[in-house]
Design an enzyme around this catalytic site. Structure first.
Site, short mmCIF file in Angstrom:
data_model
loop_
_atom_site.label_atom_id
_atom_site.label_comp_id
_atom_site.label_asym_id
_atom_site.label_seq_id
_atom_site.Cartn_x
_atom_site.Cartn_y
_atom_site.Cartn_z
CG HIS A 100 -0.03 0.10 2.76
ND1 HIS A 100 0.53 -0.75 3.12
CD2 HIS A 100 -0.08 1.15 3.42
CE1 HIS A 100 1.03 -0.63 4.27
NE2 HIS A 100 0.73 0.67 4.20
CG ASP A 102 1.35 4.90 4.95
OD1 ASP A 102 1.08 4.00 4.93
OD2 ASP A 102 2.44 5.30 5.58
C1 OGA Z 1 2.95 2.32 8.13
C2 OGA Z 1 3.32 0.93 7.67
C3 OGA Z 1 5.14 -0.53 7.95
C4 OGA Z 1 5.91 -1.50 9.01
O1 OGA Z 1 3.40 2.77 9.31
O2 OGA Z 1 2.29 2.94 7.58
O3 OGA Z 1 2.81 0.48 6.91
O4 OGA Z 1 6.90 -1.95 8.68
N1 OGA Z 1 4.51 0.32 8.49
O5 OGA Z 1 5.64 -1.25 10.20
MN MN Z 2 1.78 2.09 5.90
#
Ligand code: OGA
Ligand code: MN
Length: 285
Positions: A100, A102
């Site tokens: 994804h 954000d």
């Molecule tokens: C986020 C996410 C990835 C991770 O914080 O948006 O996708 O490795 N984190 O914690």
């Molecule tokens: Mn993320």
């Protein structure tokens, strides 16, 4: 910017940088410009051995834009802009465990995400990134042209994504957080072009991810195979880099031109991160 012993190593063939010897808590104005340029140039940058508390982390982040308040997740009581993302020894799910970008579900999606490692598993818990410039560049001219005329519809709602059968991206809050209902007036769905032009680099990239439900103007049945193809294409190993965490590593990524994926391979171990998201200041075009 204190570059005396600064060491930059690449994370993969096409993008990502691993930086040692730079103290982000003590940057001058020129230093902030250089860090911004490093992020634009490398898309994902890991800064090792950073010494931040919640105040200095927030102050650092504010140099890059407004801090984004997450519609579904609650920040620290003392610092609402900081999300504490924890996976405990007994948690099964990992936040962000699907490809994804954000906050694609708002009109001006997140620019940078900053993730600061407080506790890391002895092994596992890496974060993967996908270079959305490189996957765009690798397409045929004909498909580039077709995709350039299309827009994706992106949703934040976990229920809607589940109903579609998509593996949920980042929207399931970690177990340490209360899930909040977004305020009624807060936007959780947005249309964005499938191909966008980066505001700083001028380069084109693909722009879609786990929040993308369908292609506008097409039925679900028509758009699903196209999105499935884009998913398969953009997450090829050739377009990826991988961040191996250490305590006190700060990784900053540019959501405008990468997707990311939290690897859930450390069952029984604990991982705790502090996250600040820099709000977008542009509508993708
Ligand atoms: C986020 C996410 C990835 C991770 O914080 O948006 O996708 O490795 N984190 O914690
Ligand atoms: Mn993320």
């Amino acid at each position: 910017m204190g570059t005396k012993q600064m060491e930059v190593n690449t994370l993969s063939g096409t993008f990502g940088a691993d930086v040692r010897g730079l103290d982000l808590a003590n940057l001058d104005e020129a230093g902030f410009d250089s860090v911004y340029q490093l992020i634009v140039d490398h898309q994902v940058v890991v800064f090792r051995d950073q010494q931040f508390d919640a105040d200095s982390f927030s102050t650092f982040a504010e140099h890059f834009g407004a801090i984004h308040a997450h519609p579904f997740m609650q920040g620290l009581e003392t610092h609402p802009g900081i999300l504490e993302i924890v996976k405990t020894e007994t948690d099964r799910a990992a936040f962000g465990n699907a490809w994804h970008s954000d906050q694609m579900f708002v009109a001006q999606p997140a620019k940078f995400t900053m993730l600061y490692a407080k506790e890391v598993p002895a092994r596992g818990g890496d974060t993967l990134f996908a270079n959305m410039y490189a996957s765009y560049d690798a397409l045929s001219d004909r498909l580039k042209a077709v995709l350039g005329s299309l827009r994706g519809w992106n949703v934040g709602s976990r229920e809607k994504l589940r109903a579609k059968g998509t593996k949920e991206p980042g929207t399931r809050p970690p177990s340490n957080m209360q899930e909040q209902r977004p305020p009624e007036d807060m936007q959780t769905e947005a249309s964005h072009p499938l191909v966008r032009t980066h505001f700083d680099s001028g380069r084109k990239s693909l722009y879609f991810g786990g929040h993308t439900m369908h292609i506008e103007g097409m039925t679900q049945a028509e758009s699903a195979p196209i999105l499935q193809y884009l998913h398969t294409h953009t997450t090829r190993p050739e377009f990826q880099c991988r961040v191996r965490w250490e305590v006190d590593s700060l990784t900053i990524w540019d959501n405008r031109c990468v997707q990311h994926y939290a690897v859930n391979d450390y069952e029984g171990q604990r991982r705790r991160m502090h996250r600040i998201t820099i709000a977008g200041d542009e509508v993708p075009v």
